[in-house]
Scaffold this motif. Structure first.
Motif, mmCIF file in Angstrom:
data_model
loop_
_atom_site.group_PDB
_atom_site.id
_atom_site.type_symbol
_atom_site.label_atom_id
_atom_site.label_comp_id
_atom_site.label_asym_id
_atom_site.label_seq_id
_atom_site.Cartn_x
_atom_site.Cartn_y
_atom_site.Cartn_z
ATOM 1 N N TYR A 180 17.654 -11.319 5.147
ATOM 2 C CA TYR A 180 17.574 -9.874 4.977
ATOM 3 C C TYR A 180 16.111 -9.532 4.673
ATOM 4 C CZ TYR A 180 22.661 -9.662 3.709
ATOM 5 O OH TYR A 180 24.032 -9.733 3.669
ATOM 6 N N SER A 181 15.775 -8.248 4.808
ATOM 7 C CA SER A 181 14.510 -7.766 4.261
ATOM 8 C C SER A 181 14.667 -6.328 3.798
ATOM 9 C CB SER A 181 13.365 -7.878 5.280
ATOM 10 O OG SER A 181 13.561 -7.012 6.370
ATOM 11 N N TRP A 182 13.815 -5.948 2.870
ATOM 12 C CA TRP A 182 13.700 -4.544 2.495
ATOM 13 C C TRP A 182 12.237 -4.155 2.459
ATOM 14 C CZ3 TRP A 182 11.032 -3.446 -2.014
ATOM 15 C CH2 TRP A 182 11.035 -4.399 -3.044
ATOM 16 N N SER A 183 11.973 -2.905 2.815
ATOM 17 C CA SER A 183 10.603 -2.397 2.875
ATOM 18 C C SER A 183 10.591 -0.984 2.312
ATOM 19 C CB SER A 183 10.102 -2.391 4.322
ATOM 20 O OG SER A 183 8.822 -1.802 4.417
ATOM 21 N N VAL A 184 9.711 -0.746 1.339
ATOM 22 C CA VAL A 184 9.606 0.564 0.695
ATOM 23 C C VAL A 184 8.244 1.167 0.993
ATOM 24 C CG1 VAL A 184 9.548 1.808 -1.500
ATOM 25 C CG2 VAL A 184 11.210 -0.024 -1.167
ATOM 26 N N ASN A 185 8.240 2.380 1.523
ATOM 27 C CA ASN A 185 6.998 3.103 1.759
ATOM 28 C C ASN A 185 6.506 3.738 0.466
ATOM 29 O OD1 ASN A 185 6.385 2.680 4.424
ATOM 30 N ND2 ASN A 185 6.559 4.826 5.030
ATOM 31 N N ILE A 186 5.348 3.305 -0.008
ATOM 32 C CA ILE A 186 4.707 3.952 -1.148
ATOM 33 C C ILE A 186 3.986 5.201 -0.692
ATOM 34 C CG2 ILE A 186 3.099 3.615 -3.072
ATOM 35 C CD1 ILE A 186 5.611 1.801 -3.010
ATOM 36 N N PHE A 187 3.484 5.142 0.527
ATOM 37 C CA PHE A 187 2.708 6.252 1.082
ATOM 38 C C PHE A 187 2.738 6.136 2.593
ATOM 39 C CE2 PHE A 187 -1.360 8.100 2.528
ATOM 40 C CZ PHE A 187 -1.275 9.368 1.952
ATOM 41 N N GLY A 188 2.705 7.290 3.259
ATOM 42 C CA GLY A 188 2.582 7.292 4.705
ATOM 43 C C GLY A 188 3.901 7.418 5.440
ATOM 44 N N ARG A 189 3.874 7.041 6.707
ATOM 45 C CA ARG A 189 5.059 7.157 7.570
ATOM 46 C C ARG A 189 5.059 6.002 8.569
ATOM 47 N NH1 ARG A 189 4.402 12.239 9.952
ATOM 48 N NH2 ARG A 189 5.506 13.143 8.165
ATOM 49 N N ASN A 247 2.827 2.115 12.169
ATOM 50 C CA ASN A 247 2.392 3.079 11.160
ATOM 51 C C ASN A 247 1.900 4.341 11.871
ATOM 52 O OD1 ASN A 247 2.881 1.379 8.922
ATOM 53 N ND2 ASN A 247 0.930 0.338 9.253
ATOM 54 N N LEU A 248 2.560 5.447 11.625
ATOM 55 C CA LEU A 248 2.171 6.719 12.239
ATOM 56 C C LEU A 248 1.082 7.418 11.444
ATOM 57 C CD1 LEU A 248 5.689 8.073 13.279
ATOM 58 C CD2 LEU A 248 4.100 6.649 14.591
ATOM 59 N N LEU A 249 0.944 7.054 10.172
ATOM 60 C CA LEU A 249 -0.120 7.531 9.291
ATOM 61 C C LEU A 249 -0.668 6.323 8.530
ATOM 62 C CD1 LEU A 249 1.808 10.568 7.716
ATOM 63 C CD2 LEU A 249 0.116 10.700 9.558
ATOM 64 N N ASP A 250 -1.774 6.505 7.822
ATOM 65 C CA ASP A 250 -2.195 5.461 6.892
ATOM 66 C C ASP A 250 -1.045 5.205 5.933
ATOM 67 O OD1 ASP A 250 -4.588 5.653 8.187
ATOM 68 O OD2 ASP A 250 -5.765 6.209 6.427
ATOM 69 N N THR A 251 -0.671 3.942 5.769
ATOM 70 C CA THR A 251 0.600 3.629 5.100
ATOM 71 C C THR A 251 0.439 2.442 4.159
ATOM 72 O OG1 THR A 251 1.812 4.418 7.046
ATOM 73 C CG2 THR A 251 3.034 3.076 5.478
ATOM 74 N N VAL A 252 1.133 2.535 3.008
ATOM 75 C CA VAL A 252 1.203 1.449 2.032
ATOM 76 C C VAL A 252 2.672 1.139 1.794
ATOM 77 C CG1 VAL A 252 0.628 0.682 -0.309
ATOM 78 C CG2 VAL A 252 -0.910 2.254 0.908
ATOM 79 N N SER A 253 3.041 -0.156 1.816
ATOM 80 C CA SER A 253 4.446 -0.503 1.600
ATOM 81 C C SER A 253 4.574 -1.809 0.832
ATOM 82 C CB SER A 253 5.205 -0.596 2.926
ATOM 83 O OG SER A 253 4.705 -1.651 3.727
ATOM 84 N N ILE A 254 5.731 -1.955 0.177
ATOM 85 C CA ILE A 254 6.135 -3.191 -0.491
ATOM 86 C C ILE A 254 7.291 -3.773 0.298
ATOM 87 C CG2 ILE A 254 6.922 -4.261 -2.632
ATOM 88 C CD1 ILE A 254 4.218 -2.901 -2.918
ATOM 89 N N ASN A 255 7.261 -5.092 0.567
ATOM 90 C CA ASN A 255 8.256 -5.714 1.436
ATOM 91 C C ASN A 255 8.732 -7.047 0.855
ATOM 92 O OD1 ASN A 255 7.671 -3.996 4.151
ATOM 93 N ND2 ASN A 255 5.749 -4.505 3.146
#
Length: 388
Positions: A180-189, A247-255
């Motif tokens: 499995y995986s999970w990914s959370v967008n902190i910022f962006g799209r 990434n459609l915008l500048d993006t930060v995520s935790i995965n």
């Protein structure tokens, strides 16, 4: 500590028909653990979870107004190195990677006239800075054997930070070990494209290779889903779902990648399938003394773990669950505590996996050391005493 527990009703859940499936969007405030297990993990269905990072430290400190807080990231992490992928440089169906100082990467990212498309990804920041609690693992993902095992053995974990500019992307793939995986967008799209298991078979070329990117316009009769992931959204990606991300915008995520009792059978099945493919690929050497050893080396290369690695993995988790029952210390990954029903469910599933492993041809031949066999059989007998 947060306790996670399941109800006995979960044994009644049957596999989902992917042809008729859809992707639900739910709010983190409305979720309970057992419901998430029943509706998504056991059915192996993806979902979007809204408002999951509202109280995370990185959601406030890493972001300033409507942009990434470059100065904070430079001042806090600038001297650290992180892996950076060049999205414009492809080698063997993957991005070329190199290490870069985080401070240098921030200089690149905030430049309006960027040279190339560089994507900071697979950064083990949580391992490098364990005291820096910049996010909290959501309780719905609290049963995580993969990172529990990695933490217990002080090995590379499967917890990552991603930071990328608009138009950076991740190629079409399925997650390591069929996890499995999970990914959370902190910022962006982000734009995700996900395919249910087996749909990727329709995309393979005559040599069995998958494309670097899936193009829906060029692929007829392939079921897929397109998702826009906004700030604060989590995407849960189940086992065996191939996907690609832009990434459609500048993006930060935790995965995170993770394995638990709800998908370990999928992982075991996938390992066996990959082993059969490897054996077929080099079957001309089947009667040589080194055949099995070579198969296991290739299996580890293509799948990420081999047969013995898998034995070590399930043995460790099983023994730990037995110890937790005996000591009444139910702490698992990330200081989540496991309810007794959850521990019993884990042990029942592990017993099922051990029985299947025991029936595999590799278990009875000379490839597996006698002490390895003794260990797993002792664990099996201990589980039988607990679950009978």
């Amino acid at each position: 500590m947060i306790n996670i527990e399941i109800d006995s009703i979960i044994d009644d859940i049957s596999p989902h028909n992917y042809i008729d499936c859809d992707i639900d969007t739910i709010d983190f405030c409305d979720i309970n653990y057992n419901g998430f297990v029943e509706n998504f993990m056991l059915k192996n269905l993806p979902c979007v979870v809204k408002n999951i990072s509202l109280e995370w430290e990185c959601a406030s400190k890493w972001i300033e107004g409507n942009k990434i807080n470059y100065d904070y990231l430079q001042n806090t992490y600038g001297d650290l190195e992180a892996p950076v992928a060049d999205c414009n440089n492809i080698d063997f169906n993957a991005h070329c990677k190199s290490n870069m100082k985080v401070g240098e990467y921030m200089d690149y990212l905030k430049n309006d006239k960027k040279d190339g498309t560089l994507y900071l990804k697979d950064w083990h920041l949580r391992r490098i800075r364990p005291s820096d609690q910049f996010y909290n693992v959501p309780f719905i993902f609290g049963s995580d054997w993969l990172n529990e095992y990695a933490t217990d053995h002080q090995e590379d974990d499967f917890m990552f930070v991603y930071i990328g500019p608009s138009k950076s992307w991740t190629p079409f793939h399925a997650d390591v070990y069929s996890s499995y995986s999970w990914s959370v967008n902190i910022f962006g799209r982000k734009k995700w494209i996900l395919l249910p298991p087996k749909e990727e078979e329709k995309l393979k070329d005559t040599l069995g290779n998958l494309p670097l990117l899936f193009n829906p316009e060029q692929s007829q009769n392939v079921k897929y889903f397109e998702i826009l992931q906004e700030k604060g959204d989590a995407i849960f990606v189940p086992s065996g779902w191939h996907h690609q991300v832009t990434n459609l915008l500048d993006t930060v995520s935790i995965n995170h990648n993770f394995i638990n009792a709800f998908n370990i059978e999928f992982v075991w099945s996938s390992l066996q399938t990959n082993l059969l493919s490897v054996e077929k690929e080099i079957e001309e050497f089947k009667h040589t003394p080194e055949f099995q050893e070579q198969c296991q080396l290739i299996l580890k290369s293509v799948f990420g773990m081999n047969f013995v690695d898998f034995l070590h993995f399930i043995s460790h988790i099983a023994q730990k669950r037995l110890n937790q029952m005996n000591s009444e210390n139910y702490v698992g990954f990330n200081n989540f505590t496991l309810g007794i029903k959850h521990i019993m469910f884990d042990l029942n599933i592990l017993l099922k996996i051990i029985n299947s492993v025991q029936n595999h041809p590799l278990f009875s031949n000379k490839y597996i050391a006698p002490n390895e066999i003794d260990t797993i059989m002792n664990i099996k007998n201990s589980i039988l005493l607990k679950v009978k």
